[in-house]
Scaffold this motif. Structure first.
Motif, PDB file in Angstrom:
ATOM      1  N   VAL A 140       0.838  -1.202   0.000  1.00  0.00           N
ATOM      2  CA  VAL A 140       0.000   0.000   0.000  1.00  0.00           C
ATOM      3  C   VAL A 140       0.874   1.255   0.000  1.00  0.00           C
ATOM      4  O   VAL A 140       2.080   1.203   0.261  1.00  0.00           O
ATOM      5  N   ALA A 141       0.238   2.385  -0.291  1.00  0.00           N
ATOM      6  CA  ALA A 141       0.906   3.692  -0.206  1.00  0.00           C
ATOM      7  C   ALA A 141       0.192   4.512   0.858  1.00  0.00           C
ATOM      8  O   ALA A 141      -1.047   4.498   0.935  1.00  0.00           O
ATOM      9  N   VAL A 142       0.952   5.201   1.703  1.00  0.00           N
ATOM     10  CA  VAL A 142       0.358   5.993   2.791  1.00  0.00           C
ATOM     11  C   VAL A 142       0.903   7.413   2.740  1.00  0.00           C
ATOM     12  O   VAL A 142       2.008   7.665   2.258  1.00  0.00           O
ATOM     13  N   ALA A 143       0.100   8.356   3.236  1.00  0.00           N
ATOM     14  CA  ALA A 143       0.522   9.755   3.304  1.00  0.00           C
ATOM     15  C   ALA A 143       0.177  10.302   4.683  1.00  0.00           C
ATOM     16  O   ALA A 143      -0.628   9.722   5.413  1.00  0.00           O
ATOM     17  N   GLY A 144       0.806  11.419   5.029  1.00  0.00           N
ATOM     18  CA  GLY A 144       0.511  12.052   6.307  1.00  0.00           C
ATOM     19  C   GLY A 144       1.731  12.317   7.163  1.00  0.00           C
ATOM     20  O   GLY A 144       1.658  12.999   8.173  1.00  0.00           O
ATOM     21  N   MET A 145       2.897  11.787   6.758  1.00  0.00           N
ATOM     22  CA  MET A 145       4.088  11.941   7.605  1.00  0.00           C
ATOM     23  C   MET A 145       4.955  13.107   7.103  1.00  0.00           C
ATOM     24  O   MET A 145       4.904  13.470   5.931  1.00  0.00           O
ATOM     25  N   ALA A 146       5.746  13.661   8.000  1.00  0.00           N
ATOM     26  CA  ALA A 146       6.632  14.773   7.643  1.00  0.00           C
ATOM     27  C   ALA A 146       8.094  14.361   7.599  1.00  0.00           C
ATOM     28  O   ALA A 146       8.880  14.918   6.853  1.00  0.00           O
ATOM     29  N   LYS A 147       8.474  13.356   8.412  1.00  0.00           N
ATOM     30  CA  LYS A 147       9.892  12.980   8.519  1.00  0.00           C
ATOM     31  C   LYS A 147      10.171  11.527   8.147  1.00  0.00           C
ATOM     32  O   LYS A 147      11.302  11.182   7.827  1.00  0.00           O
ATOM     33  N   THR A 148       9.170  10.657   8.239  1.00  0.00           N
ATOM     34  CA  THR A 148       9.388   9.224   8.014  1.00  0.00           C
ATOM     35  C   THR A 148       9.967   8.979   6.626  1.00  0.00           C
ATOM     36  O   THR A 148       9.541   9.593   5.654  1.00  0.00           O
ATOM     37  N   SER A 149      10.946   8.078   6.538  1.00  0.00           N
ATOM     38  CA  SER A 149      11.634   7.845   5.269  1.00  0.00           C
ATOM     39  C   SER A 149      11.755   6.352   4.995  1.00  0.00           C
ATOM     40  O   SER A 149      11.190   5.517   5.706  1.00  0.00           O
ATOM     41  N   VAL A 150      12.514   6.044   3.954  1.00  0.00           N
ATOM     42  CA  VAL A 150      12.739   4.657   3.547  1.00  0.00           C
ATOM     43  C   VAL A 150      13.446   3.883   4.663  1.00  0.00           C
ATOM     44  O   VAL A 150      14.317   4.422   5.346  1.00  0.00           O
TER      45      VAL A 150
END
Length: 612
Positions: free
Chosen positions: A276-286
């Motif tokens: 899935v693809a998620v949105a909403g974070m500012a800092k979370t990365s790979v």
């Protein structure tokens, strides 16, 4: 709950037909309307991928087959983008190993297969392009089996199913002699039967490993990954933790999306096992784990192989700086490079000691060149140094990266190739005929010696040779390897080049510019036919007098200038030269533009060398 779900990655060497096969799968699974206009290689979404015909970024798609959802991951085939492949394999439960029916397994095939076998996957082998005139499926199958054995595959992995296919024509069969050549249904059925369903626990708290990071103009940062346990709903409160288990941030899942054909479809709830693809974070990365607030342990992931090559990127300070681009400052360059390093784990960006330039490290010239070309199209002006390998020290010994090089050439050119590779400190491991008048030679060569060899190789083989490279390991430093043998033709003044001057200077060497091109003092306008640098005046026009005599006026016939791609220019230059990159032009120049400065720098370098 997950029996109606499969996650599979398609892996292969570059240009063996992964993306074309996915095109046919999407069409035959009903992902498109009957009359829908679909681009060729639909998964290659950005301009550079379409222009070069290679996959650069790993991407997901999904189809429905017999009421089962199949998530398919298209992976890059070029060794320079191996970091993408290493990450996305963690999302899959099985792989389709695609190999060309004529070329057989090549270096990147070995690299990606090794990663898949290490994760315990049981690949499906598809021998593609079976309709090629020089196809040799039986010999290729033997080579694939030998490759599995050399990578220490288990007995279960060695018992792989085999299909013969033409991805372009959209058919496959398990019986090359008598099988029907109608469609790709045998492959889709085999995926359902051979690839296991995700082994996950929906009852545990929500955990998801973020694998791909992209940016959306409306949603901001979008992370794609696989859910390892639990379920999640829109607006659920979650947190993200890094590989050490430390908190990165708390946030809400403002948007959840699953894959359907080429589209991302909004979802209200997602479940374990799905990609899935998620949105909403500012800092979370790979490589971070997105999880329920109660979770303390991150999802484990394999570290990506480190970069082996680097270039220095700085502000463009030539006399023509600022005339073609809009993004000129070191701050803009720094922000763009840092943003790229965040999304691409296979590269590394560090500031130089003076903080006026940046070292960009990656897997190879192509990966670095693709990023610089992307920045160029975004309006940046840059100056780029010659690529250099990243050395390291082990037990007091200097070590450098080595690559495995597989060369396919016509028999008549083998001598020239072996001679040039030996001169670049390469060691020949194998040489055998590969049919149709071709010879396959395997070398182990220092990466340093291969910089700039591609264009020389194509010249030596009259454009018919194929060279494939893959990072092998670090080994002892091989000593000095000679660089470019020819000197440069350097402009003595600023202005627009004149055809009359170029015509009279053509005998000096090969020109890189044509009539009317802008030049400046210290700019490299051609390659000298000798080994020394030569200052020339390309602005000198014909003296106009009122005296004319029959036969004194010759037609000015200019040889077309030699044009090189960005990667070729980067590998062509010497240590005291730079590539000037702007949105409209690629130019070569000396680091020191004035002849006196160049002489002083050369003396200082010679003195430093003597002291060492």
């Amino acid at each position: 709950m997950t029996k109606d779900l499969r996650n599979i990655a398609i892996i292969a060497h570059v240009d063996h037909g992964k993306t074309t096969l996915i095109d046919s799968i999407l069409k035959q699974s009903g992902s498109f309307r009957e009359n829908q206009q679909v681009d060729e290689r639909a998964m290659d979404s950005n301009d550079l991928e379409k222009e070069r015909g290679i996959t650069i970024l790993a991407k997901c798609t999904a189809i429905k087959w017999n009421d089962t959802k199949i998530n398919i991951i298209d992976t890059p085939g070029h060794a320079d983008f191996g970091g993408e492949v290493e990450r996305v394999l963690s999302m899959a439960d099985g792989v389709i190993l695609l190999t060309d029916a004529a070329e057989g397994p090549l270096p990147q095939t070995k690299f990606v297969l090794g990663k898949a076998l290490k994760q315990g996957m049981r690949p499906i082998v598809v021998i593609n392009k079976i309709d090629r005139g020089d196809a040799r499926p039986d010999a290729v199958l033997d080579e694939v089996f030998d490759l599995f054995a050399s990578l220490d595959a288990t007995d279960e992995q060695l018992d792989f199913p085999i299909l013969y296919a033409s991805g372009r024509d959209g058919w496959c069969t398990d019986d090359l002699e008598n099988g029907a050549r109608e469609n790709l249904h045998p492959l889709l059925d085999l995926i359902l039967n051979h690839v296991p369903a995700p082994d996950v626990d929906p009852s545990k708290p929500f955990t998801m490993l973020s694998t791909l990071l992209s940016r959306d103009p409306f949603l901001g940062r979008v992370l794609t990954g696989r859910i390892y346990s639990g379920t999640a709903k829109v607006n659920a409160a979650v947190k993200s933790i890094n590989l050490d288990g430390k908190l990165v941030e708390n946030f809400r899942l403002t948007k959840l999306m699953t894959f359907e054909g080429l589209n991302q479809v909004p979802a209200t709830e997602v479940q374990a096992g799905d990609i899935v693809a998620v949105a909403g974070m500012a800092k979370t990365s790979v490589a971070d784990t997105i999880c329920d607030p109660a979770v303390t342990q991150p999802v484990p992931t394999d570290p990506v192989d480190p970069p082996t090559m680097a270039v220095t990127i700085a502000v463009n300070d030539s006399p023509l700086a600022g005339t073609e681009g809009k993004k000129l400052t070191s701050t803009m360059i720094r922000d763009r490079l840092m943003a790229e390093a965040e999304t691409n784990v296979a590269i590394r960006v560090t500031e130089t000691a003076g903080k006026d330039a940046y070292e960009l490290a990656g897997r190879g010239e192509l990966q670095l060149g693709v990023l610089i070309e992307t920045m160029r199209r975004e309006g940046f002006e840059l100056s780029v140094s010659r690529p250099r390998v990243l050395l390291k020290e082990e037990n007091g010994q200097k070590m450098e990266p080595y690559e495995e090089v597989i060369v396919d050439v016509d028999e008549e050119y083998t001598g020239a190739v072996v001679e040039k590779m030996t001169g670049r400190k390469a060691e020949m491991l194998d040489m055998r005929p590969s049919g149709h008048g071709k010879t396959r030679i395997v070398f182990r060569a220092p990466s340093r010696g291969l910089i700039g060899y591609q264009s020389q190789f194509l010249t030596d083989t009259r454009g018919t040779g194929l060279m494939n490279r893959l990072f092998d390991s670090y080994g002892p430093y091989k000593g000095d390897i000679g660089g470019r043998r020819n000197g440069a033709l350097i402009s003595t003044d600023k202005g627009e080049a004149v055809g009359y001057a170029i015509f009279n200077l053509q005998d000096r060497g090969t020109m890189f510019i044509g009539h009317g091109d802008k030049v400046y003092q210290g700019m490299i306008v051609g390659e000298n036919s000798r080994d020394n640098d030569l200052d020339i005046n390309v602005l000198k026009g014909k003296k106009l007098t009122n005296v004319r005599a029959s036969g004194t006026d010759e037609n000015i016939t200019l040889t077309p200038p030699r044009k090189m791609s960005l990667e070729e220019l980067m590998s062509y230059i010497n240590e005291d030269e730079l590539v000037e990159v702007t949105p409209q032009s690629l130019r070569l120049r000396k680091v020191h533009l004035h002849p006196t400065d160049r002489e002083l720098a050369a003396k200082a370098a010679k003195k430093a060398g003597a002291l060492i």
